[in-house]
Scaffold this active site. Structure first.
Site, PDB file in Angstrom:
ATOM      1  N   GLY A  45       1.034  -0.862  -0.197  1.00 30.53           N
ATOM      2  CA  GLY A  45      -0.332   0.311  -0.454  1.00 30.53           C
ATOM      3  C   GLY A  45       0.822   1.258  -0.014  1.00 30.53           C
ATOM      4  N   GLN A  50       3.164   9.313   1.884  1.00 28.65           N
ATOM      5  CA  GLN A  50       4.281   9.233   1.661  1.00 28.65           C
ATOM      6  C   GLN A  50       5.014   9.969   0.438  1.00 28.65           C
ATOM      7  OE1 GLN A  50       2.468   4.946   2.041  1.00 28.65           O
ATOM      8  NE2 GLN A  50       4.402   4.828   3.380  1.00 28.65           N
ATOM      9  N   CYS A 106       5.764   0.028   7.912  1.00 31.21           N
ATOM     10  CA  CYS A 106       5.523   1.255   6.723  1.00 31.21           C
ATOM     11  C   CYS A 106       6.645   1.537   5.801  1.00 31.21           C
ATOM     12  CB  CYS A 106       5.033   1.859   7.180  1.00 31.21           C
ATOM     13  SG  CYS A 106       4.210   3.652   6.845  1.00 31.21           S
ATOM     14  N   LEU A 107       6.568   1.828   4.883  1.00 33.85           N
ATOM     15  CA  LEU A 107       7.920   2.475   4.095  1.00 33.85           C
ATOM     16  C   LEU A 107       8.281   3.517   4.209  1.00 33.85           C
ATOM     17  CD1 LEU A 107       6.252   1.857   0.570  1.00 33.85           C
ATOM     18  CD2 LEU A 107       7.682  -0.010   1.613  1.00 33.85           C
ATOM     19  N   HIS A 148      -4.326   0.968   7.734  1.00 38.89           N
ATOM     20  CA  HIS A 148      -3.403   1.553   7.968  1.00 38.89           C
ATOM     21  C   HIS A 148      -3.150   2.428   7.320  1.00 38.89           C
ATOM     22  CE1 HIS A 148       1.060   1.232   7.659  1.00 38.89           C
ATOM     23  NE2 HIS A 148       1.396   1.685   6.632  1.00 38.89           N
ATOM     24  N   GLU A 149      -3.042   1.759   5.170  1.00 35.33           N
ATOM     25  CA  GLU A 149      -3.423   3.771   4.640  1.00 35.33           C
ATOM     26  C   GLU A 149      -3.874   4.447   4.754  1.00 35.33           C
ATOM     27  OE1 GLU A 149      -0.861   3.959   2.539  1.00 35.33           O
ATOM     28  OE2 GLU A 149      -0.356   1.575   3.139  1.00 35.33           O
ATOM     29  N   HIS A 152      -2.846   6.497   7.046  1.00 33.36           N
ATOM     30  CA  HIS A 152      -1.829   7.938   6.615  1.00 33.36           C
ATOM     31  C   HIS A 152      -2.514   9.530   5.991  1.00 33.36           C
ATOM     32  CE1 HIS A 152       1.462   6.271   6.232  1.00 33.36           C
ATOM     33  NE2 HIS A 152       1.659   5.466   6.029  1.00 33.36           N
TER      34      HIS A 152
END
Length: 192
Positions: A45, A50, A106-107, A148-149, A152
């Site tokens: 994702g 991000q 997480c990226l 999760h996304e 963000h």
């Protein structure tokens, strides 16, 4: 084009993002770049903050998890085989089901993974890349990635769900990410 990922500590990751219209400049190209960036970074994702955009947009692909799972994991989650979807202007309508733990990463927070509790199901209203509106309910791994996304685009991070002691234990690692001392296998932008 592969875009750099914004690292933990950047203000954009704590921003509540805004809805967009179909006239948003070069939206198709942005979505294409987000898919390319997500896959190049080995993510499932990716949310607009991000990549330094304060808009309510994220992409996710839970199919990858099911394609790469071990034999003994098959059939364990109700959302198999997963979905690949663009979510624009997403707004949660309802959270249901028991909370369950799953190891998340997480990226924007490389090299840190923790078990996070989230609801089993989420009902969410959104538009797709053609601005067709939907209100759908998702469960399992797919719901987890969506949540999760979604966090963000609401200025939250998975580490916000950790107990105070666990957060305290991670403080040094998080500071290292902020200072650019932690490297990932993809290009990152570190806070100034």
């Amino acid at each position: 084009m592969i875009l750099p990922i914004v690292a933990y500590g950047a203000d954009i990751l704590r921003t509540t993002c805004k809805d967009i219209t179909p006239e948003y400049p070069q939206l198709d190209k942005l979505i294409e770049d987000m898919w390319e960036t997500m896959y190049a970074s080995n993510g499932v994702g990716l949310a607009a903050p991000q990549i330094n955009k304060d808009i309510r947009l994220f992409v996710m692909d839970s199919k990858q998890i099911f394609e790469n799972q071990e034999e003994d994991e098959k059939g364990k989650y109700p959302d198999e085989p997963g979905i690949k979807q663009v979510f624009i202007n997403a707004h949660i309508k309802e959270l249901n089901g028991e909370e369950w733990a799953y190891n998340e990463g997480c990226l924007s927070i490389p090299k840190i993974r923790e078990d996070i509790m989230r609801n089993e199901t989420v009902t969410i209203a959104y538009v797709d890349e053609n601005f067709v509106p939907y209100t759908k309910t998702f469960n399992g791994i797919t719901a987890r990635i969506i949540l999760h996304e979604y966090d963000h685009i609401d200025g939250k991070l998975f580490i916000d769900y950790l107990k105070p002691l666990k957060k305290k234990l991670l403080r040094g690692k998080l500071e290292d990410i902020k200072k650019g001392k932690v490297r990932a296998d993809y290009k990152m932008i570190f806070p100034k």
